[in-house]
Design an enzyme around this catalytic site. Structure first.
Site, PDB file in Angstrom:
ATOM      1  N   GLU A 160      -7.242   4.614   7.554  1.00  0.00           N
ATOM      2  CA  GLU A 160      -7.079   6.042   7.255  1.00  0.00           C
ATOM      3  C   GLU A 160      -8.313   6.594   6.545  1.00  0.00           C
ATOM      4  OE1 GLU A 160      -3.245   5.624   5.354  1.00  0.00           O
ATOM      5  OE2 GLU A 160      -2.392   5.052   7.291  1.00  0.00           O
ATOM      6  N   GLY A 192       2.659  -1.160   4.244  1.00  0.00           N
ATOM      7  CA  GLY A 192       2.718   0.264   3.932  1.00  0.00           C
ATOM      8  C   GLY A 192       4.160   0.709   3.698  1.00  0.00           C
ATOM      9  N   GLY A 193       4.759   1.287   4.720  1.00  0.00           N
ATOM     10  CA  GLY A 193       6.095   1.894   4.599  1.00  0.00           C
ATOM     11  C   GLY A 193       7.130   0.999   3.927  1.00  0.00           C
ATOM     12  N   GLU A 235      -5.658  -5.119  10.330  1.00  0.00           N
ATOM     13  CA  GLU A 235      -4.684  -4.050  10.530  1.00  0.00           C
ATOM     14  C   GLU A 235      -4.999  -3.316  11.831  1.00  0.00           C
ATOM     15  OE1 GLU A 235      -2.655  -2.886   6.618  1.00  0.00           O
ATOM     16  OE2 GLU A 235      -4.326  -1.535   6.926  1.00  0.00           O
ATOM     17  N   HIS A 252      -9.691   0.984   4.583  1.00  0.00           N
ATOM     18  CA  HIS A 252      -8.431   1.220   5.303  1.00  0.00           C
ATOM     19  C   HIS A 252      -8.709   2.159   6.478  1.00  0.00           C
ATOM     20  CE1 HIS A 252      -4.358   2.539   6.200  1.00  0.00           C
ATOM     21  NE2 HIS A 252      -3.940   1.472   5.566  1.00  0.00           N
ATOM     22  N   SER A 286       2.998  -2.167  10.294  1.00  0.00           N
ATOM     23  CA  SER A 286       4.454  -2.168  10.530  1.00  0.00           C
ATOM     24  C   SER A 286       5.094  -3.524  10.260  1.00  0.00           C
ATOM     25  CB  SER A 286       4.769  -1.669  11.942  1.00  0.00           C
ATOM     26  OG  SER A 286       4.333  -0.322  12.099  1.00  0.00           O
ATOM     27  N   GLY A 298       1.969   2.283  10.629  1.00  0.00           N
ATOM     28  CA  GLY A 298       2.900   3.396  10.479  1.00  0.00           C
ATOM     29  C   GLY A 298       3.546   3.835  11.774  1.00  0.00           C
ATOM     30  N   ASN A 353       0.872  -1.177   0.000  1.00  0.00           N
ATOM     31  CA  ASN A 353       0.000   0.000   0.000  1.00  0.00           C
ATOM     32  C   ASN A 353       0.907   1.224   0.000  1.00  0.00           C
ATOM     33  OD1 ASN A 353      -1.826   2.030   0.412  1.00  0.00           O
ATOM     34  ND2 ASN A 353      -2.300   1.479   2.545  1.00  0.00           N
ATOM     35  N   TRP A 354       1.016   1.827  -1.174  1.00  0.00           N
ATOM     36  CA  TRP A 354       1.939   2.968  -1.295  1.00  0.00           C
ATOM     37  C   TRP A 354       1.393   4.225  -0.611  1.00  0.00           C
ATOM     38  CZ3 TRP A 354       3.891   2.876  -7.125  1.00  0.00           C
ATOM     39  CH2 TRP A 354       4.655   1.709  -7.318  1.00  0.00           C
ATOM     40  N   LYS A 355       0.130   4.197  -0.249  1.00  0.00           N
ATOM     41  CA  LYS A 355      -0.528   5.388   0.322  1.00  0.00           C
ATOM     42  C   LYS A 355      -0.298   6.596  -0.600  1.00  0.00           C
ATOM     43  CE  LYS A 355       0.262   3.525   4.901  1.00  0.00           C
ATOM     44  NZ  LYS A 355      -0.151   3.689   6.270  1.00  0.00           N
TER      45      LYS A 355
HETATM   46  C1  PEP Z   1      -0.988   0.164   5.792  1.00  0.00           C
HETATM   47  O1  PEP Z   1      -1.055   1.357   5.548  1.00  0.00           O
HETATM   48  O2  PEP Z   1      -1.855  -0.601   5.353  1.00  0.00           O
HETATM   49  C2  PEP Z   1       0.126  -0.323   6.612  1.00  0.00           C
HETATM   50  C3  PEP Z   1       0.084  -1.540   7.057  1.00  0.00           C
HETATM   51  O3  PEP Z   1       1.120   0.576   6.865  1.00  0.00           O
HETATM   52  P1  PEP Z   1       2.532   0.279   7.596  1.00  0.00           P
HETATM   53  O4  PEP Z   1       3.052  -1.016   7.030  1.00  0.00           O
HETATM   54  O5  PEP Z   1       3.388   1.434   7.233  1.00  0.00           O
HETATM   55  O6  PEP Z   1       2.247   0.172   9.039  1.00  0.00           O
END
Ligand code: PEP
Length: 247
Positions: free
Chosen positions: A96, A230-231, A165, A94, A209, A171, A9-11
């Protein structure tokens, strides 16, 4: 045996140049045989990604989809539009989106329904906040979120992907322990089993994470069928390490 899925997930990250460099590094580093892999890119880059990923084993995903088919919904993107760019997956619900855009369980369920009707696999995100976990409400929250999707989609839920999640892990660098994640995944698995005779095929991803260092342990859990990353999906070596860990 479920084939694992690792989805990035590049956000709201990327640029034409950065996307090209990232995808080229991923394609070059992909193992010959591996799990399913997808990258969920920002909508303006879907056309670029469709071209970059052509003839690669990496599938294209979107980060959201409208609950409506077309019309006066400024800023939204429909499933029909996503289909034109070869999109295979769409993240829905998600945290967010739930947090910053007020998306309710009902809206998330409707988005999943639109995606399924168009042959796009919704990656349905569920997860509790830190306050909810501390109040002992984790199971209640994730079951409520998933129940809305089951209620709206009936037997079609065998075609969804679920992503657990925990909001407090997204994040933040705080990951759920493999045991904590497995516990919730088992709860979700039981809920899916009660709702669908084909629940065995439903993937439940972990997200929050997940990184190159902790992926293997998380992915070794019985009910963790992959990751939503994500990251770490923005760094080719890290994402490739996670893909390798998924086997
Ligand atoms: C996400 O945004 O779905 C996610 C899992 O982010 P991160 O891996 O950065 O926690």
């Amino acid at each position: 045996m479920r084939k694992k899925l690792i989805a990035g997930n590049w956000k709201m990250n990327g640029s034409l140049a950065a996307n090209q460099a990232l995808v080229e590094a991923l394609v070059a580093g992909m193992p010959v045989q591996c799990c399913d892999v997808a990258v969920c890119a920002p909508a303006p880059y879907l056309s670029q990604l469709q071209t970059l990923l052509r003839n690669s084993p990496i599938a294209l995903g979107a980060q959201d989809v409208s609950a409506h088919d077309s019309g006066a919904f400024t800023g939204e993107v429909s499933v029909a539009m996503l289909k034109e760019f070869g999109v295979r997956y769409a993240i829905v619900g998600h945290s967010e989106r739930r947090q910053y855009h007020g998306e309710s369980d009902v809206v998330v369920a409707a988005k999943a329904q639109r995606a399924l009707a168009a042959g796009i696999t919704p990656i349905v995100c569920v997860g509790e906040t830190l306050a909810e976990r501390e109040a002992g409400k984790t199971e209640e929250v994730v079951k409520r979120q998933l129940a809305a999707v089951i209620h709206t989609n009936g037997h079609c839920i065998s075609e969804i992907v679920v992503a657990y999640e925990p909001v407090w892990a997204i994040g933040t660098g705080k990951t759920a322990s493999p045991e904590q994640a497995q516990h919730v995944h088992a709860v979700l698995r039981a809920q899916l089993k009660a709702a669908s005779t084909h629940s065995d095929r439903i993937l439940i991803l972990y997200g929050g994470s997940m990184n190159a260092a902790n992926a293997a342990q998380l992915l070794a859990q019985a009910d963790i069928d992959g990751g939503l990353i994500g990251g770490a999906s923005l760094k080719a070596p890290d994402f490739l390490t996670i893909i390798a860990a998924a086997g």
